[in-house]
Design a protein around this motif. Sequence first.
Motif, PDB file in Angstrom:
ATOM      1  N   ARG A  81      -0.387   2.386  -0.201  1.00 14.19           N
ATOM      2  CA  ARG A  81       0.768   3.265  -0.307  1.00 14.19           C
ATOM      3  C   ARG A  81       1.496   3.166  -1.628  1.00 14.19           C
ATOM      4  O   ARG A  81       2.581   2.599  -1.729  1.00 14.19           O
ATOM      5  N   CYS A  82       0.888   3.746  -2.643  1.00 19.41           N
ATOM      6  CA  CYS A  82       1.571   4.013  -3.914  1.00 19.41           C
ATOM      7  C   CYS A  82       0.755   5.114  -4.576  1.00 19.41           C
ATOM      8  O   CYS A  82      -0.096   4.850  -5.432  1.00 19.41           O
ATOM      9  N   ASP A  83       0.997   6.352  -4.154  1.00 17.82           N
ATOM     10  CA  ASP A  83       0.133   7.463  -4.558  1.00 17.82           C
ATOM     11  C   ASP A  83       0.055   7.644  -6.066  1.00 17.82           C
ATOM     12  O   ASP A  83      -0.986   8.060  -6.586  1.00 17.82           O
ATOM     13  N   PHE A  84       1.119   7.317  -6.783  1.00 17.49           N
ATOM     14  CA  PHE A  84       1.057   7.530  -8.236  1.00 17.49           C
ATOM     15  C   PHE A  84       0.248   6.437  -8.948  1.00 17.49           C
ATOM     16  O   PHE A  84       0.059   6.496 -10.162  1.00 17.49           O
ATOM     17  N   CYS A  85      -0.268   5.477  -8.180  1.00 15.19           N
ATOM     18  CA  CYS A  85      -1.171   4.449  -8.732  1.00 15.19           C
ATOM     19  C   CYS A  85      -2.550   4.462  -8.068  1.00 15.19           C
ATOM     20  O   CYS A  85      -3.363   3.568  -8.317  1.00 15.19           O
ATOM     21  N   LYS A  86      -2.826   5.455  -7.232  1.00 18.53           N
ATOM     22  CA  LYS A  86      -4.044   5.383  -6.412  1.00 18.53           C
ATOM     23  C   LYS A  86      -5.331   5.473  -7.212  1.00 18.53           C
ATOM     24  O   LYS A  86      -6.403   5.117  -6.702  1.00 18.53           O
ATOM     25  N   ASP A  87      -5.244   5.902  -8.474  1.00 18.27           N
ATOM     26  CA  ASP A  87      -6.443   5.971  -9.311  1.00 18.27           C
ATOM     27  C   ASP A  87      -6.768   4.644  -9.992  1.00 18.27           C
ATOM     28  O   ASP A  87      -7.821   4.517 -10.626  1.00 18.27           O
ATOM     29  N   ILE A  88      -5.910   3.636  -9.853  1.00 17.48           N
ATOM     30  CA  ILE A  88      -6.092   2.384 -10.599  1.00 17.48           C
ATOM     31  C   ILE A  88      -7.012   1.402  -9.878  1.00 17.48           C
ATOM     32  O   ILE A  88      -7.970   0.909 -10.481  1.00 17.48           O
ATOM     33  N   PRO A  89      -6.775   1.072  -8.618  1.00 15.69           N
ATOM     34  CA  PRO A  89      -7.649   0.082  -7.959  1.00 15.69           C
ATOM     35  C   PRO A  89      -8.983   0.700  -7.551  1.00 15.69           C
ATOM     36  O   PRO A  89      -9.162   1.921  -7.570  1.00 15.69           O
ATOM     37  N   ASP A  90      -9.895  -0.149  -7.127  1.00 14.11           N
ATOM     38  CA  ASP A  90     -11.210   0.317  -6.678  1.00 14.11           C
ATOM     39  C   ASP A  90     -11.130   1.030  -5.332  1.00 14.11           C
ATOM     40  O   ASP A  90     -11.894   1.965  -5.072  1.00 14.11           O
ATOM     41  N   VAL A  91     -10.245   0.540  -4.442  1.00 15.04           N
ATOM     42  CA  VAL A  91     -10.129   1.072  -3.083  1.00 15.04           C
ATOM     43  C   VAL A  91      -8.657   1.390  -2.836  1.00 15.04           C
ATOM     44  O   VAL A  91      -7.781   0.599  -3.189  1.00 15.04           O
ATOM     45  N   TYR A  92      -8.399   2.534  -2.203  1.00 15.09           N
ATOM     46  CA  TYR A  92      -7.007   2.936  -1.979  1.00 15.09           C
ATOM     47  C   TYR A  92      -6.765   3.245  -0.505  1.00 15.09           C
ATOM     48  O   TYR A  92      -7.593   3.846   0.179  1.00 15.09           O
ATOM     49  N   SER A  93      -5.579   2.825  -0.029  1.00 14.79           N
ATOM     50  CA  SER A  93      -5.152   3.122   1.332  1.00 14.79           C
ATOM     51  C   SER A  93      -3.835   3.891   1.298  1.00 14.79           C
ATOM     52  O   SER A  93      -2.810   3.350   0.874  1.00 14.79           O
ATOM     53  N   PRO A  94      -3.841   5.150   1.741  1.00 14.20           N
ATOM     54  CA  PRO A  94      -2.593   5.922   1.808  1.00 14.20           C
ATOM     55  C   PRO A  94      -1.790   5.556   3.053  1.00 14.20           C
ATOM     56  O   PRO A  94      -2.199   4.713   3.850  1.00 14.20           O
ATOM     57  N   SER A  95      -0.652   6.206   3.227  1.00 24.36           N
ATOM     58  CA  SER A  95       0.183   5.993   4.406  1.00 24.36           C
ATOM     59  C   SER A  95      -0.165   7.030   5.464  1.00 24.36           C
ATOM     60  O   SER A  95       0.027   8.223   5.262  1.00 24.36           O
ATOM     61  N   ILE A  96      -0.714   6.586   6.589  1.00 21.54           N
ATOM     62  CA  ILE A  96      -1.032   7.458   7.730  1.00 21.54           C
ATOM     63  C   ILE A  96      -0.538   6.754   8.992  1.00 21.54           C
ATOM     64  O   ILE A  96      -1.104   5.755   9.414  1.00 21.54           O
ATOM     65  N   TRP A  97       0.530   7.285   9.581  1.00 19.47           N
ATOM     66  CA  TRP A  97       1.114   6.701  10.794  1.00 19.47           C
ATOM     67  C   TRP A  97       1.187   7.758  11.898  1.00 19.47           C
ATOM     68  O   TRP A  97       2.238   7.967  12.515  1.00 19.47           O
ATOM     69  N   ALA A  98       0.055   8.407  12.137  1.00 19.42           N
ATOM     70  CA  ALA A  98       0.007   9.500  13.114  1.00 19.42           C
ATOM     71  C   ALA A  98       0.472   9.040  14.490  1.00 19.42           C
ATOM     72  O   ALA A  98      -0.066   8.097  15.054  1.00 19.42           O
ATOM     73  N   GLY A  99       1.496   9.729  14.998  1.00 21.32           N
ATOM     74  CA  GLY A  99       1.975   9.426  16.341  1.00 21.32           C
ATOM     75  C   GLY A  99       3.052   8.374  16.402  1.00 21.32           C
ATOM     76  O   GLY A  99       3.530   8.040  17.498  1.00 21.32           O
ATOM     77  N   TRP A 100       3.454   7.848  15.223  1.00 20.93           N
ATOM     78  CA  TRP A 100       4.552   6.884  15.260  1.00 20.93           C
ATOM     79  C   TRP A 100       5.675   7.302  14.314  1.00 20.93           C
ATOM     80  O   TRP A 100       6.678   7.837  14.756  1.00 20.93           O
TER      81      TRP A 100
END
Length: 819
Positions: A464-483
Amino acid sequence: MKRSVLSLLTFICVFGQLSYAQQKTRLTGNWEFLRQDIGGIWEAVRPVTPGNPESVPVWQKVTLPHCFNARDAVDPDVNYYQGPGWYRTQLDIKNPYANGRILLHFEGAGQKTEVYVYTTKVGAHLGGYDEWTVDITQAVEDFKKTDVCQKRFKGRIPVEIRCDNSRDLETIPSQLSDFNVYGGLYRYLNMVYVPAVSLDKIFASAQTDKEGKLGELQVKARFYNPANNFAADGLIKLIDPQGKVVANKTFQLNNLTGDISIGSFQLKKPKLWSPIDPALYTVEVSVKSGDQVDVQTEKVGFRNFEFANNGPFYLNGKRLLLRGTHRHEDQAGVAEAMTDSMMHQEMQLMKDMGVNFIRLGHYQQSRIILNLCDSLGILVWEEEPWCRGGLGGEIYQNQAKQMMTNMIEQHFNHPAIILWGLGNENDWEGDFPVFDKEKIRTFMKTQNDLAHRLDPSRKTTIRRCDFCKDIPDVYSPSIWAGWYRGLFTEYKSTSEEEFKKVKHFFHAEWGGDSHALRHSENPDKALSIIKAGTGTDERLGDASLYGGAARASKDGDWSESYICNLFDWHLKEQETMSWLTGSAFWIFKDFSTPIRPDNPIPYMNQKGVVERDLTPKESYYVFQSYWTEKPMAHIYGHSWPVRWGDAGEEKMVKVYSNCDNAELFVNGKSYGVKKRNSQDFPAAGLRWMVPLQAGSNDIKVVAHKGKQTVTDQISQQYQTEKWGKPAKIVIEKVKDENGEATIQVKLQDIKGVPCLDAVNWIAFSLSGDGTLIDDLGTSRGSRKVQAYNGRALISVKTNNGKSVVGVQSPGLPTAFINL
């Protein structure tokens, strides 16, 4: 001078293991603690007269590991203590090595630490989660020469340690983080004797080709050599998982500076490490300098992994769906000061649930946990504690670099680790007047480069830092469906959208809170007011229980019933997502946090599938039904004593099981056999609509997996009487054994009918000889708690005396019970 290899081997065989066994001692007993600062170091060591009222402050006896905040982290009435605290002890030091060194090895201490021998400061450290050592050799020698040592301390060495977890914006992690920044000697502290030349670190890199047919091991060593000796001989042994030496190599060094390559091996068809078969090899390195030997061992595993471009994850050439969770160092009654046995129990519970991956949030964790991940076969994402708040100055950034370096170097050899985390929620501002995205990007790149330089074999990641998502090898966005946003039925579509935005996608953090022992006949009621199609990401204020858009976290019932449905839906969808690398739900165990005072258990994040004392919630078995092979069956409702509804109304009975089929019996009558189908939501088709009879109902399931059979059964009351609003508190003692009495409170209406949907706040108090067992952060161990289905429980240590327990609930008459 060249030494004979035979002589070296003989010496190691006879003396090496004995010397190694004597080197390290855990310092657990004989400690005193003071939770405040003192006027100066002399105040910690000055002579006192027993019984003298002027002998202040008063120290208390403790055992290590120990945390300042063992109780107050979840005290509903105060903020947890943040400030200095002191520890002191006296050590009997007898170094077996002539001219050897005496080290204090800290496995972790929070958060700023200073170390003294008598009144001499011998070391300091900034950072609460990485390991570090202090060499006390010279200070000990100097103190032994004093009259004070012999006359007052009888040759023992006084050691004092100051820990401080005070708030400081120029240190990590941020105080905006959703966890306590604890203080104390909350991991093990060791006294270590080493020879004049010893091994500081061993870096053992075990790799295989893509097919796993050829293994390669590269071994480097870093030496601790304060006397600047220039020569040493050594031996490396590679021992297979069955204890057989499969390779060995000697080395001779004339330079002990820096990280030195001391040997490499090739191994045909090594036994591969995997979650199913976590095969561990042992690398044993012996170093002889003069007539002294130092021996250290490290565990390694031969394996290879790949995050496919725009595709799934592969381990040893085969697709592996990462089935993950998260962990904080936190436990009822001790906070961060978890013992060996506590950690073993927790990690075994994870493994038994089917976990093959864990994200260690949000800091370097205990070496014991990493060792358990290696031996149990649990892959790891471990991260530095750059969490929320923005980016500080030079001190802040240097600390982050050092902690990243320490984490990677100290845990380099663990085969379980595949990902180094650079940070968490670094888009979360608040600690500094200026939030500069470009500066954060620049520092994120610095940390990414540092991680790759220290360890080219593993990948980097952030969450969860979309403006840095191109920097690391693997990225995890924020998805909290249903909560925090949206409906849980939007999980798959949202994930597919995010998957397309990056080359390597992973989903860390999903799930929701559940108040243990709270159940619902209509758990999805709140979903009718939640607007779909507006996103499933967490946004500012979503964790609040007030205001903002309709969402389950605010408008839902926080029942175990709802969260089981949410987990069930996610898990059945993941089975159809062939492109998914994996996910990690947040979090395995409930944990304390300073930013959630209004939760049903104050100051607790209740997103765990087990409580803070490791008691499983119903959702534990949902995961087990999807992720495990050993036959299991669990009827939903073991902690739901009373259901309710109309007379003759059919109620759904759900069974979570990994078996092929199951038959349900209610009050001795069969309601038929159902076949399991993971895509038949809920409960993978293992659900029955049955009429419950007023009063007691016996429910049993018999499930089959191949030729194996498993059963489960529960008894539930069924209430058909309707109730009004709560009007009175009824207290009863439901258990009394081994010096503990358990009290249950029930909320009833004016006619005495139990109010089974009541969520009133309940506060317990005690007067007399007993002790309230509270401040545990659990549904049964909190003196202030929201009711679960119109009831609440707490226990009392009776101490063989008399006590009165009082119970208050706003708007209701206070009630008492004599014990």
